[in-house]
Design a protein around this motif. Structure first.
Motif, short mmCIF file in Angstrom:
data_model
loop_
_atom_site.label_atom_id
_atom_site.label_comp_id
_atom_site.label_asym_id
_atom_site.label_seq_id
_atom_site.Cartn_x
_atom_site.Cartn_y
_atom_site.Cartn_z
N GLY A 198 0.79 -1.22 0.00
CA GLY A 198 0.00 0.00 0.00
C GLY A 198 0.82 1.27 0.00
O GLY A 198 0.31 2.34 -0.30
N GLN A 199 2.11 1.17 0.35
CA GLN A 199 2.99 2.34 0.33
C GLN A 199 3.45 2.64 -1.08
O GLN A 199 3.58 1.74 -1.91
CB GLN A 199 4.21 2.11 1.22
N ARG A 200 3.72 3.93 -1.34
CA ARG A 200 4.20 4.34 -2.65
C ARG A 200 5.46 5.17 -2.47
O ARG A 200 5.52 6.07 -1.64
CB ARG A 200 3.13 5.14 -3.39
N PHE A 201 6.46 4.87 -3.27
CA PHE A 201 7.73 5.57 -3.18
C PHE A 201 7.61 6.97 -3.75
O PHE A 201 7.16 7.18 -4.87
CB PHE A 201 8.80 4.78 -3.96
N THR A 202 8.01 7.95 -2.95
CA THR A 202 8.10 9.32 -3.41
C THR A 202 9.21 9.99 -2.61
O THR A 202 9.89 9.33 -1.84
CB THR A 202 6.76 10.06 -3.26
N VAL A 203 9.44 11.27 -2.84
CA VAL A 203 10.59 11.91 -2.23
C VAL A 203 10.28 12.59 -0.91
O VAL A 203 11.13 12.72 -0.05
CB VAL A 203 11.22 12.94 -3.20
N GLU A 204 9.06 13.03 -0.74
CA GLU A 204 8.63 13.66 0.50
C GLU A 204 7.16 13.32 0.71
O GLU A 204 6.45 12.98 -0.24
CB GLU A 204 8.80 15.19 0.44
N ALA A 205 6.71 13.43 1.94
CA ALA A 205 5.32 13.08 2.24
C ALA A 205 4.33 13.94 1.47
O ALA A 205 3.22 13.50 1.15
CB ALA A 205 5.07 13.19 3.74
N ASP A 206 4.71 15.20 1.18
CA ASP A 206 3.78 16.11 0.52
C ASP A 206 3.97 16.15 -1.00
O ASP A 206 3.40 17.00 -1.67
CB ASP A 206 3.93 17.52 1.09
N VAL A 207 4.77 15.24 -1.54
CA VAL A 207 5.00 15.20 -2.98
C VAL A 207 4.15 14.10 -3.59
O VAL A 207 4.22 12.94 -3.19
CB VAL A 207 6.49 14.95 -3.30
N ASN A 208 3.34 14.47 -4.57
CA ASN A 208 2.45 13.52 -5.22
C ASN A 208 3.26 12.46 -5.98
O ASN A 208 4.11 12.79 -6.80
CB ASN A 208 1.53 14.27 -6.19
N ALA A 209 2.98 11.20 -5.68
CA ALA A 209 3.75 10.11 -6.29
C ALA A 209 3.57 10.06 -7.80
O ALA A 209 4.50 9.72 -8.54
CB ALA A 209 3.34 8.78 -5.66
N ASN A 210 2.37 10.39 -8.29
CA ASN A 210 2.14 10.38 -9.73
C ASN A 210 2.94 11.46 -10.45
O ASN A 210 3.44 11.26 -11.56
CB ASN A 210 0.65 10.55 -10.04
N GLN A 211 3.06 12.64 -9.81
CA GLN A 211 3.85 13.72 -10.40
C GLN A 211 5.33 13.34 -10.42
O GLN A 211 6.05 13.62 -11.39
CB GLN A 211 3.65 15.01 -9.59
N PHE A 212 5.80 12.72 -9.36
CA PHE A 212 7.18 12.26 -9.31
C PHE A 212 7.42 11.19 -10.36
O PHE A 212 8.48 11.13 -11.00
CB PHE A 212 7.48 11.72 -7.91
N ALA A 213 6.40 10.34 -10.58
CA ALA A 213 6.54 9.23 -11.52
C ALA A 213 6.71 9.70 -12.96
O ALA A 213 7.50 9.11 -13.71
CB ALA A 213 5.33 8.30 -11.41
N ILE A 214 6.00 10.74 -13.37
CA ILE A 214 6.15 11.18 -14.76
C ILE A 214 7.54 11.73 -15.00
O ILE A 214 8.12 11.58 -16.07
CB ILE A 214 5.06 12.22 -15.15
N GLY A 215 8.14 12.35 -13.95
CA GLY A 215 9.52 12.79 -14.07
C GLY A 215 10.46 11.62 -14.28
O GLY A 215 11.37 11.65 -15.13
N ILE A 216 10.26 10.55 -13.51
CA ILE A 216 11.09 9.35 -13.66
C ILE A 216 10.84 8.69 -15.01
O ILE A 216 11.77 8.16 -15.63
CB ILE A 216 10.82 8.35 -12.51
N LEU A 242 19.10 2.38 -16.43
CA LEU A 242 17.74 2.00 -16.82
C LEU A 242 17.10 1.10 -15.77
O LEU A 242 15.92 1.26 -15.43
CB LEU A 242 17.77 1.30 -18.18
N ILE A 243 17.87 0.17 -15.23
CA ILE A 243 17.35 -0.73 -14.20
C ILE A 243 16.95 0.06 -12.96
O ILE A 243 15.86 -0.14 -12.39
CB ILE A 243 18.41 -1.80 -13.83
N ILE A 244 17.80 1.01 -12.55
CA ILE A 244 17.50 1.84 -11.37
C ILE A 244 16.23 2.66 -11.60
O ILE A 244 15.36 2.74 -10.72
CB ILE A 244 18.69 2.77 -11.06
N ALA A 245 16.13 3.28 -12.78
CA ALA A 245 14.97 4.12 -13.08
C ALA A 245 13.68 3.31 -13.09
O ALA A 245 12.64 3.74 -12.55
CB ALA A 245 15.17 4.83 -14.40
N LEU A 246 13.70 2.12 -13.70
CA LEU A 246 12.50 1.29 -13.79
C LEU A 246 12.07 0.79 -12.41
O LEU A 246 10.87 0.74 -12.12
CB LEU A 246 12.74 0.12 -14.74
N ILE A 247 13.03 0.42 -11.58
CA ILE A 247 12.69 -0.04 -10.23
C ILE A 247 12.03 1.09 -9.45
O ILE A 247 10.99 0.90 -8.80
CB ILE A 247 13.95 -0.54 -9.49
#
Length: 453
Positions: A198-216, A242-247
């Protein structure tokens, strides 16, 4: 044609001794230093740190081509490198870039004539886009202003001169490696190994994971492009990257971001095989085999790591935000589209939010830029608006025969389009950065004339 060998040769020439002193390009050095310093100081979120970074970036004012790679980097990590009371660095970087290219254009007015046709169409997009980004239900918002700034940035890219293409491409390569290192640092700092279901990787608690994902996702497709362009000796670092980015992208839990990255990477791989490697038949077989491997990997992960795959199951999509998107699209297509298919339901005050509220009782937007344009302006508006993007993509693909690095802009544009199926990307910056980079790479006048015949 610009290829890896010619780039390396130009870099060696630039780095040779001139007289008794080793020549170091100060603008290239500053562009890299800005990225490094911003990554170190950005987490402080302080005004002083911001002024230092923005002041350093301003030193590139008379060499706008050196701002490009840095601008891409800052946009990828836009939600993390915050300053000026939650106003990101990159917004100020865009303004400096626009002012810089405007200054260069006033000094070289003849550059406008070579891009006059596209600039006129972009001005049309500016008017149309303000209407599309205007939120009628809540009144005026910042979206129209952000959109206009992005349009000015695109025009700046069109008019930006390239003094040394090799340096621009070397900058993009260097900054890509720095971005991956920084992404790895964020992953280690965030201790992703201890993530639970249920957890999602992001950079800060207030940073939207979907917004971070499009950057990645954008970073991923840039890595794939660099991997394809480099010779065998230079592929290993990008393969690891590429492996790091995809993970990291997978751990964000963003379905639209992961799909966008995979689809755009496969598309530019296919383009490379057809245009550069002449593997037309074999290329199709390879793509089918790759697709089979990805499907097999998906089912293996579903069985082996069900908790990590929790957001990527059919049940999860049906039970979370994905259902809302499908329901919203269906509500519009089944109801209002049948009676407003030609010109849409209008820009203001009727829009997708009022449409979904009327039929579904939810106050959500389309979360799909195609549906959003179709709803507001109908078939006519969709054709008029998308004609520019499709035409630009065709130009970039044609120019790819002359310039190997055009594959980066093609991949970024396809990636943003794919992500736009699940998000509204028009007021974001990536779609305009992709277009801008494509036109910038065509700023050799002879090549541009050949492509646009």
């Amino acid at each position: 044609m610009i290829n890896e060998n010619s780039i390396e040769e130009n870099i060696k020439i630039d780095s040779q001794y001139q007289g008794r002193h080793l020549y170091i390009d100060p603008y290239f050095f500053i562009s890299i230093l800005v990225v490094v310093v911003a990554s170190i100081l950005g987490k402080n979120h302080s005004t002083i740190s911001s002024l230092i970074v923005i002041g350093m970036y301003s030193l590139l004012f008379f060499r706008p081509q050196y701002m490009v790679g840095t601008l891409i980097y800052m946009t990828i990590f836009d939600d993390y490198l915050l300053a000026f009371n939650s106003q990101s660095y990159s917004r100020y970087f865009v303004l400096i870039f626009v002012l810089s290219t405007l200054f260069i254009t006033l000094a070289n007015k003849d550059r406008i004539s070579s891009h006059s046709r596209n600039i006129l169409y972009v001005l049309f997009l500016a008017v149309f886009g303000v209407l599309l980004s205007w939120h009628g239900l809540y009144g005026y918002t910042s979206f129209p202003m952000v959109y206009l700034i992005n349009i000015l940035m695109l025009i700046g890219f069109m008019l930006c001169p390239i003094h040394n293409p090799a340096k621009l491409l070397q900058q993009i390569k260097t900054i890509t490696v720095i971005a991956v290192v920084y992404l790895l640092y964020i992953m280690i700092k965030g201790n992703v190994s201890s993530m639970s279901a249920g957890q999602r990787f992001t950079v800060e608690a207030d940073v939207n994971a979907n917004q971070f994902a499009i950057g990645i996702a954008i970073l991923t497709v840039i890595i794939v492009g660099c991997f394809l362009i480099n010779n065998m000796n230079g592929k290993l670092p990008y393969g690891i990257s590429l492996i790091i980015a995809l993970i990291s992208l997978f751990l964000t839990g963003s379905r639209s971001g992961l799909i966008a990255a995979v689809c755009s990477s496969v598309m530019i791989l296919l383009l490379y095989l057809i245009v550069k490697a002449n593997y037309k038949g074999k290329g199709l077989i390879l793509i089918i085999a790759l697709a089979g491997m990805l499907i097999g990997l998906y089912y293996y992960l579903q069985i082996r790591y069900p908790e990590l795959m929790s957001r990527f199951t059919v049940q999860s999509i049906s039970a979370s935000g994905g259902t809302h998107r499908l329901a919203i699209w269906g509500a519009f297509l089944k109801n209002d589209f049948s009676t407003h298919w030609l010109l849409g339901i209008g820009f203001d005050p009727e829009n997708m939010v009022s449409c979904t509220r009327k039929y579904l009782g939810m106050s959500y937007g389309a979360h799909n830029f195609i549906i959003d344009i179709l709803a507001r302006s109908g078939i006519i508006g969709l054709i008029l608006y998308m004609k520019f993007f499709i035409g630009a993509l065709k130009q970039f693909i044609k120019h790819y025969k002359y310039n190997d690095w055009q594959i980066l802009s093609i991949g970024m544009l396809i990636c943003t389009f794919a992500n736009g199926i699940g998000e509204n990307v028009l007021t974001g910056r990536f779609i305009w950065l992709a277009l801008g980079l494509g036109f910038l790479l065509m700023n050799n006048v002879e090549e541009y004339n050949e492509v646009t015949k």
